[in-house]
Design a protein around this motif. Structure first.
Motif, short mmCIF file in Angstrom:
data_model
loop_
_atom_site.label_atom_id
_atom_site.label_comp_id
_atom_site.label_asym_id
_atom_site.label_seq_id
_atom_site.Cartn_x
_atom_site.Cartn_y
_atom_site.Cartn_z
N ARG A 137 -8.03 26.56 -11.03
CA ARG A 137 -6.96 26.02 -10.18
C ARG A 137 -7.55 25.21 -9.02
N GLU A 138 -8.63 25.72 -8.44
CA GLU A 138 -9.29 24.99 -7.36
C GLU A 138 -9.86 23.67 -7.88
N ALA A 139 -10.45 23.71 -9.08
CA ALA A 139 -11.01 22.48 -9.66
C ALA A 139 -9.94 21.42 -9.84
N GLY A 140 -8.74 21.85 -10.26
CA GLY A 140 -7.65 20.89 -10.41
C GLY A 140 -7.28 20.22 -9.10
N GLY A 141 -7.34 20.98 -8.01
CA GLY A 141 -7.06 20.39 -6.70
C GLY A 141 -8.12 19.39 -6.29
N TRP A 142 -9.40 19.75 -6.50
CA TRP A 142 -10.48 18.82 -6.15
C TRP A 142 -10.39 17.55 -6.98
N ALA A 143 -10.00 17.68 -8.25
CA ALA A 143 -9.85 16.48 -9.09
C ALA A 143 -8.76 15.58 -8.52
N GLY A 144 -7.66 16.19 -8.06
CA GLY A 144 -6.59 15.41 -7.47
C GLY A 144 -7.00 14.69 -6.20
N LEU A 145 -8.00 15.24 -5.51
CA LEU A 145 -8.54 14.59 -4.30
C LEU A 145 -9.64 13.60 -4.64
N ALA A 146 -9.90 13.41 -5.94
CA ALA A 146 -10.97 12.52 -6.43
C ALA A 146 -12.34 12.97 -5.95
N ASP A 147 -12.49 14.27 -5.73
CA ASP A 147 -13.76 14.85 -5.31
C ASP A 147 -14.46 15.39 -6.56
N ARG A 148 -15.25 14.55 -7.21
CA ARG A 148 -15.88 14.93 -8.47
C ARG A 148 -16.87 16.09 -8.29
N THR A 149 -17.61 16.05 -7.18
CA THR A 149 -18.60 17.10 -6.94
C THR A 149 -17.92 18.45 -6.75
N GLY A 150 -16.87 18.50 -5.93
CA GLY A 150 -16.13 19.74 -5.72
C GLY A 150 -15.53 20.25 -7.02
N CYS A 151 -15.01 19.33 -7.83
CA CYS A 151 -14.42 19.70 -9.12
C CYS A 151 -15.47 20.28 -10.05
N GLU A 152 -16.62 19.62 -10.16
CA GLU A 152 -17.67 20.10 -11.06
C GLU A 152 -18.19 21.47 -10.64
N GLN A 153 -18.32 21.69 -9.34
CA GLN A 153 -18.79 22.99 -8.86
C GLN A 153 -17.80 24.10 -9.20
#
Length: 480
Positions: free
Chosen positions: A326-342
């Motif tokens: 769920r957190e990864a989905g939020g980071w993806a929506g913010l276009a934060d690839r690093t946060g999403c991958e982590q």
């Protein structure tokens, strides 16, 4: 989604745990074993709604002898064994048991001749562990439910049976029963949650949402009435919160985001009033999912992180894995690839630790297919269409056939990723598969995804299969 409105008859001594059955489960979690039971049932033409709670009740010795459908399934799963070998009592030993106490007797508004003529007097697994779409109805099943499902069979009519508490749609406070709630009411409330989830798995949310609001109102009326015991009060609060989340999900999946937000907030408030960490984590989990879909990615991240904070004491790695997604989905929506991958890496590592008895019952849907599907959504949001398509394809291939809605969802995701990734012919083929599934599933969310795919494919009408998909999509009925 199976449980009981009618528990076993009282016994002079506590139930004896079924250690033989527990040994047969081995290293599988109750949810995984329940999925294996459902698969085995399909192999022999049975349809049972086995879930983790049912497995737990068998292992605890609460179900001394299964009904005939489950008997056939268990003997198919473990050939050469008898019911006694599986740890059950002989059917003859549980027939004709004595009358229930007033606490255990079914309320008048739930009674039917089926209870009076039960072959084993309620000692074995009760009627409502049966799938409501099962054509092999045992005698235990409610006459009212049987008539509803046999005469119509559609998801909307099925949802009309979702109010087991017996309260009218427009009942006033003066008309509601004054008695305090007992264990039978808690059983009925928990069954309403399971029945909604089962119907959503099979048919999607659109035909269910408005009907499902009725048992939710009844659930909170039960809370207002008070309970006979503290343990019952805790079950009622937990059940009401889970029901609010289930109804919220139906609103969410049918595009009613404001209604969904309200229901999730109601569940969150209920969890905090009672200090129920598992319920609070579930409410935050769904809030994060809703925020992502509603275009509020920063809120999605915050809600997912809050869910992880309150969810750690639950002790479920699979829960923490889902919350990381769920957190990864939020980071993806913010276009934060690093946060999403982590976050995706944490989700995968936690998932690989395996299931446990601490996994919440509502997470029975969360397997490798859902992990792949949610990761596909992340890569799609980041615009990495080939990577998204690979994960969506795996999700659709891995999904248990029981979850018809999820198969449609993952295939719709695949179609969209293929279309945006420049593979229109493959996208059209996937889109056609979704259209076939929409005859069984009613989900505005899936229809919206498919409509977006159709718009992307319009310039490619000459590609193989695209015109066929576009024509069928244009003529397909829309859910109102």
């Amino acid at each position: 989604m199976a449980s009981s409105k009618v528990t076993s008859s009282p016994s002079p001594r506590p139930p004896r745990p079924n250690l033989a059955f527990r040994e047969l489960r081995g290293q599988r979690s109750p949810a995984e074993f329940a999925a294996a039971v459902r698969r085995a049932a399909r192999e022999i033409g049975e349809r049972v709604s086995c879930d983790a709670r049912y497995v737990g009740r068998v292992e605890a010795g609460e179900i001394r002898c299964p009904n005939y459908a489950y008997e056939r399934v268990f003997l198919h799963m473990f050939p050469g064994r008898t019911l006694t070998d599986l740890g059950f009592s002989p059917r003859s030993s549980v027939r004709g048991r004595g009358a229930r106490t007033s606490e255990d007797a079914p309320p008048a508004h739930l009674a039917s001749p089926a209870y009076a003529t039960g072959e084993t007097g309620g000692a074995h697994e009760p009627y409502d562990t049966q799938d409501p779409y099962d054509t092999h109805h045992d005698y235990e099943e409610s006459d009212v439910l049987r008539r509803a499902f046999m005469t119509s069979g559609g998801a909307t009519v099925a949802a009309a049976s979702l109010s087991p508490m017996g309260l009218a749609h427009d009942a006033t406070a003066a008309e509601r029963p004054a008695r305090r709630a007992g264990t039978r009411d808690a059983d009925a409330l928990e069954e309403a949650v399971r029945r909604i989830r089962l119907l959503d798995d099979r048919h999607g949310a659109d035909g269910l949402y408005r009907r499902a609001a009725t048992p939710l109102r009844a659930a909170y009326a039960l809370l207002d009435a008070g309970a006979t015991r503290q343990t019952t009060a805790e079950r009622l609060h937990s059940g009401a919160g889970e029901l609010a989340i289930s109804v919220g999900w139906l609103a969410h999946d049918s595009g009613r985001y404001d209604d969904a937000r309200s229901h999730y907030a109601e569940a969150l408030a209920t969890a905090r009033m009672t200090g129920d960490a598992a319920l609070e984590a579930h409410a935050f989990c769904n809030t994060a999912f809703l925020a992502r879909d509603a275009g509020r990615p920063r809120e999605a991240v915050r809600a997912a992180q809050a869910a992880q904070r309150v969810g750690r004491p639950v002790g479920s790695d699979r829960l923490m894995s889902l919350l990381a997604l769920r957190e990864a989905g939020g980071w993806a929506g913010l276009a934060d690839r690093t946060g999403c991958e982590q976050a995706l890496a944490r989700a995968q590592a936690l998932y690989e630790r395996g299931p446990s008895d601490a996994d919440p019952e509502w997470m029975s849907f969360y397997g490798e297919a859902e992990l792949e599907g949610l990761e596909a959504q992340c890569w799609s949001t980041l615009g990495d269409w080939p990577r998204a398509a690979r994960h969506a394809h795996r999700a659709a291939q891995l999904q248990d056939p029981h979850f018809t809605r999820n198969i449609a969802l993952y295939t719709a995701e695949l179609a969209d990723d293929l279309a945006r990734g420049g593979r229109p012919d493959e996208a059209a083929a996937a889109g056609l598969r979704v259209l076939e599934l929409l005859g069984q599933v009613q989900s505005s969310r899936i229809q919206t995804m498919l409509a977006g795919t159709a718009r992307v494919l319009l310039p490619h009408r000459r590609a193989a299969g695209v015109s066929t998909f576009l024509d069928k999509h244009a003529s397909a009925p829309r859910v109102v």
